[in-house]
Design an enzyme around this catalytic site. Structure first.
Site, PDB file in Angstrom:
ATOM      1  N   CYS A 119      23.627 -13.533  68.886  1.00 26.06           N
ATOM      2  CA  CYS A 119      23.490 -12.737  70.122  1.00 26.06           C
ATOM      3  C   CYS A 119      22.486 -13.346  71.093  1.00 26.06           C
ATOM      4  O   CYS A 119      22.475 -13.013  72.274  1.00 26.06           O
ATOM      5  CB  CYS A 119      23.099 -11.301  69.794  1.00 26.06           C
ATOM      6  SG  CYS A 119      24.331 -10.453  68.807  1.00 26.06           S
ATOM      7  N   HIS A 260      20.576  -7.987  76.285  1.00 21.07           N
ATOM      8  CA  HIS A 260      21.719  -8.086  75.380  1.00 21.07           C
ATOM      9  C   HIS A 260      22.219  -6.672  75.076  1.00 21.07           C
ATOM     10  O   HIS A 260      21.436  -5.754  74.853  1.00 21.07           O
ATOM     11  CB  HIS A 260      21.287  -8.786  74.092  1.00 21.07           C
ATOM     12  CG  HIS A 260      22.317  -8.718  73.012  1.00 21.07           C
ATOM     13  ND1 HIS A 260      23.622  -9.091  73.239  1.00 21.07           N
ATOM     14  CD2 HIS A 260      22.249  -8.297  71.717  1.00 21.07           C
ATOM     15  CE1 HIS A 260      24.307  -8.909  72.118  1.00 21.07           C
ATOM     16  NE2 HIS A 260      23.507  -8.424  71.191  1.00 21.07           N
ATOM     17  N   ASN A 290      29.324  -4.769  71.775  1.00 15.89           N
ATOM     18  CA  ASN A 290      28.445  -5.926  71.628  1.00 15.89           C
ATOM     19  C   ASN A 290      29.310  -7.188  71.581  1.00 15.89           C
ATOM     20  O   ASN A 290      29.984  -7.432  70.582  1.00 15.89           O
ATOM     21  CB  ASN A 290      27.621  -5.762  70.340  1.00 15.89           C
ATOM     22  CG  ASN A 290      26.677  -6.931  70.098  1.00 15.89           C
ATOM     23  OD1 ASN A 290      26.765  -7.959  70.776  1.00 15.89           O
ATOM     24  ND2 ASN A 290      25.792  -6.779  69.135  1.00 15.89           N
TER      25      ASN A 290
HETATM   26  N1  COA Z   1      30.917   6.346  61.772  1.00 20.25           N
HETATM   27  C1  COA Z   1      30.367   7.397  61.128  1.00 20.25           C
HETATM   28  N2  COA Z   1      29.300   7.273  60.312  1.00 20.25           N
HETATM   29  C2  COA Z   1      28.777   6.043  60.151  1.00 20.25           C
HETATM   30  C3  COA Z   1      29.313   4.920  60.788  1.00 20.25           C
HETATM   31  C4  COA Z   1      30.428   5.106  61.622  1.00 20.25           C
HETATM   32  N3  COA Z   1      30.999   4.084  62.301  1.00 20.25           N
HETATM   33  N4  COA Z   1      28.568   3.846  60.435  1.00 20.25           N
HETATM   34  C5  COA Z   1      27.607   4.278  59.603  1.00 20.25           C
HETATM   35  N5  COA Z   1      27.733   5.614  59.430  1.00 20.25           N
HETATM   36  C6  COA Z   1      26.889   6.494  58.634  1.00 20.25           C
HETATM   37  C7  COA Z   1      26.148   5.759  57.550  1.00 20.25           C
HETATM   38  O1  COA Z   1      26.962   5.634  56.407  1.00 20.25           O
HETATM   39  C8  COA Z   1      24.974   6.697  57.288  1.00 20.25           C
HETATM   40  O2  COA Z   1      25.419   7.750  56.487  1.00 20.25           O
HETATM   41  P1  COA Z   1      24.469   8.364  55.346  1.00 20.25           P
HETATM   42  O3  COA Z   1      23.256   8.871  56.065  1.00 20.25           O
HETATM   43  O4  COA Z   1      25.314   9.435  54.759  1.00 20.25           O
HETATM   44  O5  COA Z   1      24.181   7.215  54.436  1.00 20.25           O
HETATM   45  C9  COA Z   1      24.682   7.277  58.680  1.00 20.25           C
HETATM   46  O6  COA Z   1      25.869   7.039  59.465  1.00 20.25           O
HETATM   47  C10 COA Z   1      23.472   6.680  59.378  1.00 20.25           C
HETATM   48  O7  COA Z   1      23.489   5.288  59.217  1.00 20.25           O
HETATM   49  P2  COA Z   1      22.347   4.385  59.801  1.00 20.25           P
HETATM   50  O8  COA Z   1      22.662   2.960  59.485  1.00 20.25           O
HETATM   51  O9  COA Z   1      21.027   4.908  59.414  1.00 20.25           O
HETATM   52  O10 COA Z   1      22.517   4.680  61.373  1.00 20.25           O
HETATM   53  P3  COA Z   1      21.682   4.135  62.583  1.00 20.25           P
HETATM   54  O11 COA Z   1      21.155   5.259  63.374  1.00 20.25           O
HETATM   55  O12 COA Z   1      20.740   3.042  62.198  1.00 20.25           O
HETATM   56  O13 COA Z   1      22.817   3.445  63.475  1.00 20.25           O
HETATM   57  C11 COA Z   1      23.685   1.271  63.931  1.00 20.25           C
HETATM   58  C12 COA Z   1      23.565   2.399  62.925  1.00 20.25           C
HETATM   59  C13 COA Z   1      24.410   0.110  63.271  1.00 20.25           C
HETATM   60  C14 COA Z   1      24.465   1.766  65.117  1.00 20.25           C
HETATM   61  C15 COA Z   1      22.275   0.833  64.380  1.00 20.25           C
HETATM   62  O14 COA Z   1      21.425   0.661  63.267  1.00 20.25           O
HETATM   63  C16 COA Z   1      22.285  -0.423  65.201  1.00 20.25           C
HETATM   64  O15 COA Z   1      22.814  -0.472  66.286  1.00 20.25           O
HETATM   65  N6  COA Z   1      21.620  -1.487  64.724  1.00 20.25           N
HETATM   66  C17 COA Z   1      21.531  -2.725  65.429  1.00 20.25           C
HETATM   67  C18 COA Z   1      22.662  -3.543  65.037  1.00 20.25           C
HETATM   68  C19 COA Z   1      23.066  -4.580  66.029  1.00 20.25           C
HETATM   69  O16 COA Z   1      23.325  -4.310  67.139  1.00 20.25           O
HETATM   70  N7  COA Z   1      23.131  -5.807  65.574  1.00 20.25           N
HETATM   71  C20 COA Z   1      23.650  -6.877  66.339  1.00 20.25           C
HETATM   72  C21 COA Z   1      22.615  -7.873  66.600  1.00 20.25           C
HETATM   73  S1  COA Z   1      21.637  -7.455  67.944  1.00 20.25           S
END
Ligand code: COA
Length: 335
Positions: A119, A260, A290
Site C-alpha cells: 500500500c 492511503h 482499498n
Molecule cells: N463481516 C462481518 N463480521 C466480520 C467481518 C465481516 N466482513 N470480518 C470480520 N468480522 C468479525 C470478526 O470475526 C470479529 O468477530 P468476533 O468478535 O466474533 O471474533 C469481529 O468482526 C471484529 O473483528 P476485528 O478484526 O476486531 O474488527 P476491527 O474493528 O479491527 O475491523 C478491519 C477489522 C479489518 C476492518 C480493521 O481491523 C482494519 O481495517 N484493519 C486495517 C487493515 C488494512 O487496511 N490493511 C491494509 C493495509 S493498510
C-alpha cells in the site's frame, strides 16, 4: 545533476486514473461470505469496489491510467525516460509488469521496473522518481500504482476480502530547472520485523506452489487486521509529520491530505492526530475500497478533476502497508 550550479525540482505535471467497470457491492459480498452492508460500512467506510473482469489484469489497468497521465502532462510516450510500476499484483512472476506497460504505452525510450511496497508502493515510487530526477538520471518519469487485488484476495475470508478493490493511478514527474517547485519532500520507512502481519505465504521461493498449499488457500492475502490498524495510525501520523517538517512547512500550510484509503477509521484517526480538518481530507474509499498502490493516485486524480486541488495548493500524501512499510510526501500542485 541538480545542484547549486544547476538547481532543479521534480514536479508532477500530469495525472491519470482508471478503474474497471465491474462494480461489486457489499450486498453482493454478503451473498458469498457471512457479512453484511452494515458491518462493512461501519467498520471500514466501504460501500463498493470495482473488480477487473476475466481477461483484464494489472498491466491493462496501468496502461489506461498511464496513458491518461501522459496526455494530461501534454507529452509524448517517447518523452518518458523511466517507468516505475508499483504493484503487488504482477501480471506474471516474470518479467516485470512494467515491461508489459512500457510496451503497451509505446514508451520506447524508457527503462522500467516494478516496485514492491504494497500500500506504500505509490509513495515509494514517487520518492524514487524524485531521486532519479534530482540525481540527473531521468528527465521525465511515469509513476503508476496498479493492482488487481480481486485475484489475490481469498474470496472465502470475510475478514479481508471485503476490503480491497482493483484500479490504477498514475502521475508524470518532470525535471523543472528551477528550485523549490513540485515535490518538496518525501520520506519512506519500513519494519520488516512485522512482515507476518500482512502476507501471502506461498508462491515464492520460500514456499513454492504445491497442490497441498493451494488446497489450504495459502496463495491468498492474510492479515491481522486489528494489529495492522494500530500500526497504521501511528506510523502514518509520524511519517506525515516528518514529511511536512522536511518540506519546511507546518501542518497549517497543508491544503489537502490525500491518505492511503484503507479504512475511514484509520483516515479519521490520522487526520485527527495531525490536526487536519476533515474538510481538507480526500476520501473516496466508499467507492473503490482499498486499491493498495493505486489508492493515493486515484484519490489525487479525483480531487484534481473535481477542482478541489488547485494550482499552488500544498498536498500531503501518506501511506502504510504490508512489510510493514510507510511513506509520506509533500508537493505543491503546479498545474
Ligand atoms: N463481516 C462481518 N463480521 C466480520 C467481518 C465481516 N466482513 N470480518 C470480520 N468480522 C468479525 C470478526 O470475526 C470479529 O468477530 P468476533 O468478535 O466474533 O471474533 C469481529 O468482526 C471484529 O473483528 P476485528 O478484526 O476486531 O474488527 P476491527 O474493528 O479491527 O475491523 C478491519 C477489522 C479489518 C476492518 C480493521 O481491523 C482494519 O481495517 N484493519 C486495517 C487493515 C488494512 O487496511 N490493511 C491494509 C493495509 S493498510
Amino acid at each position: 545533476m541538480c545542484n547549486a550550479g544547476s538547481p532543479c525540482s521534480a514536479v508532477i505535471t500530469g495525472a491519470g486514473a482508471y478503474v474497471p467497470e465491474k462494480v461489486m457491492t457489499n450486498e453482493e459480498w454478503s451473498k458469498l461470505v457471512d457479512t453484511n452492508d452494515e458491518w462493512i460500512t461501519t467498520r471500514t467506510g466501504i460501500k463498493t469496489r470495482y473488480f477487473a473482469p476475466e481477461g483484464v489484469y494489472t498491466s491493462h489497468l496501468a496502461i489506461n491510467a498511464g496513458r491518461q497521465a501522459i496526455e494530461d502532462a501534454g507529452v509524448n510516450p517517447e518523452d518518458i525516460d523511466l517507468l516505475i510500476v508499483a504493484t503487488i499484483c504482477p501480471d506474471r512472476p516474470l518479467p516485470s509488469t512494467a515491461c508489459f506497460v512500457q510496451h503497451g504505452l509505446g514508451l520506447t525510450n524508457a527503462a522500467c521496473f516494478d516496485l514492491v511496497a504494497a500500500c506504500s508502493g505509490f509513495v515509494y515510487a514517487l520518492d524514487t522518481a524524485k531521486q532519479y530526477i534530482l540525481a540527473g538520471s531521468a528527465k521525465r518519469v511515469l509513476v503508476i500504482g496498479a493492482e488487481t487485488m480481486s485475484r489475490i484476495i481469498d474470496w472465502q475470508d470475510r475478514s479481508s476480502c471485503v476490503l480491497f478493490g482493483d484500479g490504477a493511478g498514475a502521475v508524470v514527474v518532470e525535471r523543472v530547472d528551477e528550485p523549490g517547485k513540485g515535490i518538496l519532500s518525501s520520506k519512506i520507512g519500513a519494519n520488516g520485523g512485522l512482515s507476518e502481519l500482512l502476507r501471502i505465504e506461498t508462491g515464492g521461493t520460500a514456499e513454492p506452489l504445491t497442490h497441498d498449499n493451494l488446497d489450504e488457500r495459502r496463495q491468498y492475502v492474510k492479515m491481522e487486521g486489528n494489529v495492522v490498524f494500530k500500526h497504521a495510525v501511528r506510523n502514518m501520523s509520524e511519517i506525515a509529520t516528518k514529511a511536512v517538517e522536511a518540506a519546511g512547512l507546518t501542518l497549517e500550510d497543508i491544503d489537502w491530505l490525500v491518505p492511503h484509503q484503507a479504512n475511514t477509521r484509520i483516515i479519521d484517526a490520522v487526520g485527527r492526530q495531525l490536526g487536519i480538518d476533515a474538510s481538507k481530507v480526500v476520501v473516496n474509499i466508499q467507492k473503490f475500497g482499498n486499491t493498495t498502490a493505486a489508492s493515493i493516485p486515484l484519490a489525487l486524480k479525483e480531487a484534481v478533476t473535481d477542482g478541489r486541488i488547485k494550482k499552488g495548493d500544498n498536498v500531503l500524501i501518506v501511506a502504510f502497508g504490508a512489510g510493514l512499510t510507510w511513506g509520506s510526501s509533500v508537493f505543491r500542485w503546479e498545474k
